[in-house]
Write a protein that holds these residues in place. Structure first.
Motif, PDB file in Angstrom:
ATOM      1  N   ILE A  70      -3.479   5.120  -1.460  1.00  0.00           N
ATOM      2  CA  ILE A  70      -4.343   6.121  -0.850  1.00  0.00           C
ATOM      3  C   ILE A  70      -3.678   7.476  -1.074  1.00  0.00           C
ATOM      4  O   ILE A  70      -2.580   7.720  -0.578  1.00  0.00           O
ATOM      5  CB  ILE A  70      -4.545   5.876   0.658  1.00  0.00           C
ATOM      6  N   PHE A 118      -6.792   4.107   6.609  1.00  0.00           N
ATOM      7  CA  PHE A 118      -6.095   2.899   6.189  1.00  0.00           C
ATOM      8  C   PHE A 118      -6.286   1.773   7.203  1.00  0.00           C
ATOM      9  O   PHE A 118      -6.532   0.618   6.820  1.00  0.00           O
ATOM     10  CB  PHE A 118      -4.600   3.181   6.015  1.00  0.00           C
ATOM     11  N   ASN A 119      -6.177   2.078   8.481  1.00  0.00           N
ATOM     12  CA  ASN A 119      -6.342   1.050   9.518  1.00  0.00           C
ATOM     13  C   ASN A 119      -7.717   0.395   9.443  1.00  0.00           C
ATOM     14  O   ASN A 119      -7.860  -0.812   9.703  1.00  0.00           O
ATOM     15  CB  ASN A 119      -6.135   1.661  10.907  1.00  0.00           C
ATOM     16  N   TYR A 173      -8.893   6.584  -3.153  1.00  0.00           N
ATOM     17  CA  TYR A 173      -8.437   5.260  -2.716  1.00  0.00           C
ATOM     18  C   TYR A 173      -8.513   4.305  -3.895  1.00  0.00           C
ATOM     19  O   TYR A 173      -9.568   4.145  -4.513  1.00  0.00           O
ATOM     20  CB  TYR A 173      -9.305   4.762  -1.568  1.00  0.00           C
ATOM     21  N   MET A 217       0.845  -1.191   0.000  1.00  0.00           N
ATOM     22  CA  MET A 217       0.000   0.000   0.000  1.00  0.00           C
ATOM     23  C   MET A 217       0.884   1.245   0.000  1.00  0.00           C
ATOM     24  O   MET A 217       1.806   1.359   0.819  1.00  0.00           O
ATOM     25  CB  MET A 217      -0.910   0.021   1.230  1.00  0.00           C
ATOM     26  N   LEU A 231       0.757   5.156   0.611  1.00  0.00           N
ATOM     27  CA  LEU A 231       0.002   6.278   1.168  1.00  0.00           C
ATOM     28  C   LEU A 231       0.732   7.535   0.726  1.00  0.00           C
ATOM     29  O   LEU A 231       1.829   7.841   1.221  1.00  0.00           O
ATOM     30  CB  LEU A 231      -0.071   6.186   2.691  1.00  0.00           C
ATOM     31  N   THR A 237      -5.603   9.993   7.674  1.00  0.00           N
ATOM     32  CA  THR A 237      -5.272   9.076   6.572  1.00  0.00           C
ATOM     33  C   THR A 237      -4.903   7.707   7.112  1.00  0.00           C
ATOM     34  O   THR A 237      -5.345   6.670   6.595  1.00  0.00           O
ATOM     35  CB  THR A 237      -4.111   9.644   5.741  1.00  0.00           C
ATOM     36  N   VAL A 259       3.563  -1.133   3.871  1.00  0.00           N
ATOM     37  CA  VAL A 259       3.006   0.202   3.691  1.00  0.00           C
ATOM     38  C   VAL A 259       4.127   1.232   3.571  1.00  0.00           C
ATOM     39  O   VAL A 259       4.990   1.322   4.448  1.00  0.00           O
ATOM     40  CB  VAL A 259       2.092   0.591   4.874  1.00  0.00           C
ATOM     41  N   ALA A 288      -7.819  -1.633   5.633  1.00  0.00           N
ATOM     42  CA  ALA A 288      -6.910  -2.756   5.362  1.00  0.00           C
ATOM     43  C   ALA A 288      -7.304  -3.971   6.202  1.00  0.00           C
ATOM     44  O   ALA A 288      -7.252  -3.925   7.432  1.00  0.00           O
ATOM     45  CB  ALA A 288      -5.471  -2.357   5.665  1.00  0.00           C
TER      46      ALA A 288
END
Length: 289
Positions: free
Chosen positions: A123, A168-169, A132, A80, A82, A164, A178, A172
């Motif tokens: 993201i 994500f938390n 996203y 991922m 970010l 952000t 990440v 995912a």
């Protein structure tokens, strides 16, 4: 930017970054991140030298003979990205803008991931989540990501790393690698969200900055604009106190960033816009091997 110009830029980024990922980073990426997850494979009879901690006591009790659980490395990973797309990323004074460096870094990481048959998601964020893109495989997916890196214009001002990370938390469901890519010139208070993310995921911060984020050149009386608040003000850039204040502001953000990553157990890599990011990535990957 019209469509033909965008496609040319996408192609240029693809040629450069895919070549780097194929010839330089494919081995380093795989070695640096392999074995981050283990899947249960089977049970088999215990053999001399096996780790007793792997004994499956339920099966052992059933057959009155020791059996152990066998695990295999999880080959397919999820990466991922970010990515900070706030207005401050458009700043650059020496070799390139922070945004240009961020685009190339993310493209190299994305191509390295798909070379390893991993999924990649993104993201994009500023003051909030701008877009996203769920994790997928394939070259066409990576080219979509590059197009967004080049063309996405933030709808909001400012930078909010905390929210952000919270997004994500929540989004995912699977352990991921990440890369949080930002200049981190934002209000603090993302320590807690970063710690929560680092408990479950392999978190790496990539701090991208320009030389003049840190040092104000003695250019005399100049009119400066905050990239994110759009506030204008006249500043005497040759005044020593003004220069010290400017440097101190950068150092405070950088210190909070370093401490946040250390406390959370995550890793942090810093790259300046006029530095060779290839060497920086190679050194980082080598350190993890």
């Amino acid at each position: 930017m019209d469509t033909s110009e965008l496609l040319k830029k996408v192609r240029k980024i693809e040629i450069k970054t895919r070549g780097l990922s194929n010839h330089i980073f494919s081995g380093e990426y795989h070695t640096a991140f392999k074995g981050r997850g283990m899947n249960f494979s089977e049970v088999r009879e215990y053999q001399f030298g096996d780790d007793v901690r792997a004994i499956d006591w339920n099966v052992t009790a059933r057959f009155h003979h020791p059996f152990i659980k066998v695990f295999e490395e999880e080959r397919e990973l999820t990466v991922m990205l970010l990515v900070d797309v706030s207005e401050s990323a458009a700043f650059g004074t020496v070799k390139q803008r922070k945004k240009d460096l961020i685009t190339e870094l993310c493209a190299v990481l994305a191509f390295s991931a798909i070379n390893n048959n991993d999924k990649v998601g993104v993201i994009f964020f500023s003051e909030g989540v701008e877009k996203y893109i769920p994790p997928k495989k394939g070259k066409s997916h990576i080219l979509l990501i590059i197009r967004e890196l080049l063309s996405l214009e933030p709808k909001k001002n400012g930078t909010n790393i905390r929210d952000t990370l919270r997004f994500f938390n929540n989004a995912a469901k699977k352990r991921s690698i990440v890369f949080l890519v930002s200049d981190f010139l934002a209000a603090p208070h993302y320590q807690e969200a970063l710690t929560i993310a680092a408990r479950k995921h392999d978190m790496v911060g990539v701090h991208v900055y320009d030389r003049h984020d840190k040092e104000l050149p003695p250019a005399g009386l100049i009119r400066m604009q905050d990239a994110e608040t759009k506030q204008l003000r006249w500043v005497d850039a040759s005044d020593r106190k003004v220069q010290e204040f400017y440097t101190r502001q950068f150092q405070e953000h950088a210190r909070y960033c370093r401490e946040a990553f250390i406390k959370s157990g995550a890793e942090l890599l810093s790259i300046r816009t006029d530095e060779d990011y290839v060497k920086a990535l190679q050194a980082f990957f080598s350190k993890r091997i």
